[in-house]
Design a protein around this motif. Structure first.
Motif, PDB file in Angstrom:
ATOM      1  N   LEU A   1      -3.524  -1.560  13.034  1.00  0.00           N
ATOM      2  CA  LEU A   1      -4.296  -2.038  11.898  1.00  0.00           C
ATOM      3  C   LEU A   1      -5.399  -1.053  11.517  1.00  0.00           C
ATOM      4  O   LEU A   1      -5.990  -0.406  12.375  1.00  0.00           O
ATOM      5  CB  LEU A   1      -4.932  -3.395  12.230  1.00  0.00           C
ATOM      6  N   LYS A   2      -5.661  -1.004  10.220  1.00  0.00           N
ATOM      7  CA  LYS A   2      -6.771  -0.221   9.706  1.00  0.00           C
ATOM      8  C   LYS A   2      -7.923  -1.189   9.433  1.00  0.00           C
ATOM      9  O   LYS A   2      -7.799  -2.101   8.622  1.00  0.00           O
ATOM     10  CB  LYS A   2      -6.366   0.505   8.419  1.00  0.00           C
ATOM     11  N   ILE A   3      -9.046  -0.982  10.119  1.00  0.00           N
ATOM     12  CA  ILE A   3     -10.133  -1.964  10.128  1.00  0.00           C
ATOM     13  C   ILE A   3     -11.418  -1.365   9.554  1.00  0.00           C
ATOM     14  O   ILE A   3     -11.815  -0.256   9.921  1.00  0.00           O
ATOM     15  CB  ILE A   3     -10.402  -2.460  11.562  1.00  0.00           C
ATOM     16  N   LEU A   4     -12.057  -2.118   8.664  1.00  0.00           N
ATOM     17  CA  LEU A   4     -13.381  -1.751   8.162  1.00  0.00           C
ATOM     18  C   LEU A   4     -14.417  -2.666   8.805  1.00  0.00           C
ATOM     19  O   LEU A   4     -14.363  -3.882   8.661  1.00  0.00           O
ATOM     20  CB  LEU A   4     -13.450  -1.899   6.642  1.00  0.00           C
TER      21      LEU A   4
ATOM     22  N   ASN B   1      -7.474  -2.476  -1.741  1.00  0.00           N
ATOM     23  CA  ASN B   1      -6.395  -2.689  -0.763  1.00  0.00           C
ATOM     24  C   ASN B   1      -6.310  -1.574   0.277  1.00  0.00           C
ATOM     25  O   ASN B   1      -5.220  -1.100   0.617  1.00  0.00           O
ATOM     26  CB  ASN B   1      -5.039  -2.814  -1.498  1.00  0.00           C
ATOM     27  N   SER B   2      -7.470  -1.182   0.810  1.00  0.00           N
ATOM     28  CA  SER B   2      -7.514  -0.062   1.752  1.00  0.00           C
ATOM     29  C   SER B   2      -7.354  -0.469   3.209  1.00  0.00           C
ATOM     30  O   SER B   2      -6.938   0.347   4.037  1.00  0.00           O
ATOM     31  CB  SER B   2      -8.847   0.682   1.611  1.00  0.00           C
ATOM     32  N   PHE B   3      -7.713  -1.726   3.541  1.00  0.00           N
ATOM     33  CA  PHE B   3      -7.803  -2.107   4.943  1.00  0.00           C
ATOM     34  C   PHE B   3      -6.995  -3.365   5.251  1.00  0.00           C
ATOM     35  O   PHE B   3      -6.838  -4.251   4.412  1.00  0.00           O
ATOM     36  CB  PHE B   3      -9.268  -2.342   5.323  1.00  0.00           C
TER      37      PHE B   3
ATOM     38  N   ARG C   1     -11.896  -7.030  -2.189  1.00  0.00           N
ATOM     39  CA  ARG C   1     -11.275  -5.969  -3.002  1.00  0.00           C
ATOM     40  C   ARG C   1     -10.648  -4.889  -2.127  1.00  0.00           C
ATOM     41  O   ARG C   1      -9.541  -4.417  -2.403  1.00  0.00           O
ATOM     42  CB  ARG C   1     -12.321  -5.342  -3.933  1.00  0.00           C
ATOM     43  N   VAL C   2     -11.347  -4.496  -1.076  1.00  0.00           N
ATOM     44  CA  VAL C   2     -10.844  -3.406  -0.232  1.00  0.00           C
ATOM     45  C   VAL C   2      -9.841  -3.901   0.811  1.00  0.00           C
ATOM     46  O   VAL C   2      -9.238  -3.094   1.522  1.00  0.00           O
ATOM     47  CB  VAL C   2     -11.996  -2.654   0.466  1.00  0.00           C
ATOM     48  N   LEU C   3      -9.659  -5.224   0.876  1.00  0.00           N
ATOM     49  CA  LEU C   3      -8.738  -5.820   1.844  1.00  0.00           C
ATOM     50  C   LEU C   3      -7.343  -5.962   1.237  1.00  0.00           C
ATOM     51  O   LEU C   3      -7.190  -6.399   0.094  1.00  0.00           O
ATOM     52  CB  LEU C   3      -9.263  -7.199   2.264  1.00  0.00           C
ATOM     53  N   LYS C   4      -6.342  -5.616   2.012  1.00  0.00           N
ATOM     54  CA  LYS C   4      -4.964  -5.753   1.549  1.00  0.00           C
ATOM     55  C   LYS C   4      -4.561  -7.223   1.472  1.00  0.00           C
ATOM     56  O   LYS C   4      -5.111  -8.068   2.176  1.00  0.00           O
ATOM     57  CB  LYS C   4      -4.014  -5.034   2.514  1.00  0.00           C
ATOM     58  N   LYS C   5      -3.603  -7.519   0.626  1.00  0.00           N
ATOM     59  CA  LYS C   5      -3.036  -8.858   0.576  1.00  0.00           C
ATOM     60  C   LYS C   5      -2.435  -9.196   1.938  1.00  0.00           C
ATOM     61  O   LYS C   5      -1.718  -8.379   2.532  1.00  0.00           O
ATOM     62  CB  LYS C   5      -1.969  -8.949  -0.515  1.00  0.00           C
TER      63      LYS C   5
END
Length: 264
Positions: free
Chosen positions: A42-45, A105-107, A134-138
């Motif tokens: 996973l890519k996590i912010l 949809n970056s994270f 906004r920056v979170l993927k569906k």
């Protein structure tokens, strides 16, 4: 937010979750649930990473972590610790109400562990939440930490009797807002929420609630007693707290709470 940054620049956030058992329980409970919920690769912010306790925990376990925080000192501490790590971690000084440096949809996961309860203006809170989405993927997960409105007065009143003030109690209960200019400000600019308010925020933004738990429960109210316990006694308490941390009646009686949702 300048007053919030100033407060954290002069506070040792790096010690907050590590210096004693009463403080550690918040971290212990949270990582236990992180381990249960998070998948692999996973890519996590971590959009309010503080000095990186969760960022490093997750990165050490192989996750691709980006750590941001509004306080420059915190990012400096993270960058210094990264020098001893074998992996890379993107970092930035960033206000969580404006994450325009990241595309949509970056994270896969957004940890919103701190900014929400320092935004006294409703529009700013909504902006912070919308940026996180906004920056979170569906299908991605959003974690939002908050401080319950009905817990905070009893906590500060028990910590120092100068805060036993009916006006302060009414202010916290009716508005949930504390400002640095308030006569009896015990921290900095802060907003205290309720479990119903947070669940409504998620549902109104088309986020499916998948978990809602108390990170530390009543522990801060008797920290000295907990710190006097032996390791086996403390473990029993941690297990007990975990077993009840999702109980609705516990959510409003905790110093810190996290609500987790899935972006639909």
């Amino acid at each position: 937010m300048n007053y919030v940054v100033e407060s954290y620049e002069n506070y040792r956030e790096e010690d907050r979750l590590t210096t004693n058992n009463a403080r550690k329980i918040e971290f212990i409970t949270t990582i236990r649930i992180l381990n249960e919920i998070l998948g692999e690769n996973l890519k996590i912010l971590d959009c309010a990473a503080g000095t990186g306790i969760y960022s490093f925990y997750l990165a050490d376990r192989g996750y691709n972590v980006t750590a941001t925080d509004i306080t420059p000192r915190h990012i400096e501490i993270i960058n210094n610790e990264l020098k001893s790590k074998s992996y890379k971690m993107d970092t930035a000084v960033l206000d969580a109400t404006d994450m325009s440096i990241f595309p949509d949809n970056s994270f896969d996961v957004v940890l919103n562990m701190g900014p929400f309860y320092h935004l006294t203006d409703e529009n700013q809170r909504e902006k912070c939440f919308s940026e996180s989405l906004r920056v979170l993927k569906k299908g991605g997960l959003i974690f939002t930490a908050y401080i319950p409105r009905y817990f905070i007065f009893q906590y500060v009143a028990l910590s120092d009797k100068k805060y036993i003030d009916s006006n302060l109690a009414e202010q916290l209960i009716t508005t949930g807002i504390l400002k640095h200019t308030d006569e009896k400000c015990f921290w900095t600019d802060t907003y205290y929420s309720t479990d119903k308010e947070m669940e409504k925020l998620y549902l109104d933004n088309n986020v499916k609630i998948i978990d809602h738990f108390a990170q530390d429960g009543l522990t801060p109210l008797f920290a000295d007693k907990i710190d006097s316990w032996k390791d086996d006694e403390f473990k029993i308490w941690c297990d007990y707290h975990y077993s009840i941390c999702r109980e609705k009646s516990i959510l409003g009686a905790s110093n810190h709470v996290i609500i987790i949702g899935e972006k639909i």
